[in-house]
Design a protein around this motif. Structure first.
Motif: not given
Length: 382
Positions: A41-44, A94-100
């Protein structure tokens, strides 16, 4: 509490929740404990909200470590990128493009994949790398190929994988194309949704292989499908559970707004009528899935007003037809306007009534067949 103590407490708490809801099965216990989520998981991040399709405010490890640890070991998705990386900073894009992905979904899909020692797995959508690491721990890195379309996301994931001691085959490219050099595969798992299952996934599988992927029709709604590949090049299987994933980038489409459909000022050439079916009835995930199965090439948009009322717009993908239905509280009838060669409200209402007449079946009552020529057919199981 030290960072190590926070990690151990969070992992144990989340494990208990995942075991309780049935998503974390015994054969994945070792991988869960060996591959902690926080290493991927990245810092932010932007934690998901309760409804599963919205994101909260940014949480930064450097600014609020306690909140970051809570987010990492909560059963929620964590958005890690907006707008294909074009949006920077801590505000929402505007739009999420990657996630855990949500841990319940991660382990539910891994359980559905039903892997065994020696299986070769193709993963579509590396994301943070957590899923690829879990697969690598279970099967060995040499048996895992993971494909990520975003170069910076892939680089970050590869760094996290290497730091954790895993080295699956990592590919930067279009996931719809699979990866022929490491085929044939026994399993394919996608961490992005599709409208059409790519032929390459089926062609790069052995007969009897399994494909686990989120699938959603044009209208909306989505569910995880489990397909078994057949010797004739087809694939068939049922849906396991509802889902909400970002679309495979190769299958994204730009949706025109409502003004693109109007040939003149409102109501243009629209024909007015009324319906007793409330637009509110069309918004549930299972209802949207069923309508999408029955009514191809149609998608909805909602225009909300300050007084709490709203207009449901229906558009066809060919940009030839539109319809509206106005919702107001306390009404028994709702005004409808339709225009174009397709009467979209009539079609959508018929789709909803078909679903309602059959007892409002959930997604698990449906099955998908992908024919050798790529045609998709969804039917209601008996």
């Amino acid at each position: 509490m030290t960072a190590r103590q926070a990690a151990e407490a969070g992992r144990d708490r989340l494990a208990s929740a995942l075991i309780a809801n049935g998503s974390l099965q015994p054969d994945w216990f070792a991988a869960y404990h060996a591959v902690p989520r926080h290493l991927f998981v990245p810092d932010t991040v932007w934690p998901g909200m309760a409804d599963g399709v919205r994101q909260g405010h940014a949480v930064s490890r450097s600014q609020d470590a306690a909140a970051w640890w809570r987010a990492v070991y909560s059963d929620v998705p964590l958005t890690t990128q907006w707008d294909d990386g074009a949006h920077l900073g801590n505000s929402r894009g505007t739009a999420p493009s990657s996630s855990s992905s949500m841990p319940t979904m991660v382990f539910s899909m891994l359980a559905a994949l039903d892997v065994a020692d020696g299986h070769r797995v193709l993963e579509i959508g590396t994301g943070t790398g957590w899923n690829a690491a879990l697969l690598s721990h279970r099967l060995g890195s040499a048996n895992v190929t993971t494909v990520e379309v975003d170069g910076s996301t892939a680089t970050d994931a590869q760094r996290r994988l290497a730091r954790s001691g895993y080295a699956p085959v990592t590919v930067v490219g279009d996931g719809a194309a699979g990866h022929p050099p490491t085929a044939p595969f026994d399993r394919v798992i996608a961490t992005c949704s599709v409208r059409d299952v790519p032929r390459a996934w089926i062609e790069q599988c052995r007969p009897g292989a399994m494909i686990v992927a989120p699938w959603g029709p044009e209208y909306g709604g989505e569910a995880v499908v489990k397909l078994t590949t057949q010797p004739d090049g087809s694939a068939h299987g049922g849906f396991a559970r509802s889902s909400a994933f970002m679309r495979l980038r190769a299958q994204r489409v730009a949706r025109p707004n409502s003004l693109a459909y109007l040939s003149a000022p409102w109501p243009a050439d629209g024909v007015r009528s009324a319906t007793t079916l409330s637009p509110d009835e069309l918004g549930g995930w299972a209802a949207m899935f069923a309508i999408g199965v029955r009514v191809p090439g149609v998608f909805p948009l909602t225009e909300r007003y300050p007084d709490g009322t709203y207009t449901l717009w229906l558009h066809d993908t060919a940009v030839t037809s539109w319809a509206t239905a106005d919702w107001e509280p306390g009404r028994a009838e709702f005004e409808v306007v339709q225009s174009g060669p397709r009467r979209l409200w009539d079609e959508v209402e018929a789709g909803w009534r078909w679903w309602d007449a059959r007892g409002r079946p959930g997604v698990e009552r449906f099955a998908l067949t992908v024919a050798p020529d790529g045609a998709h057919a969804v039917r209601l199981k008996r």
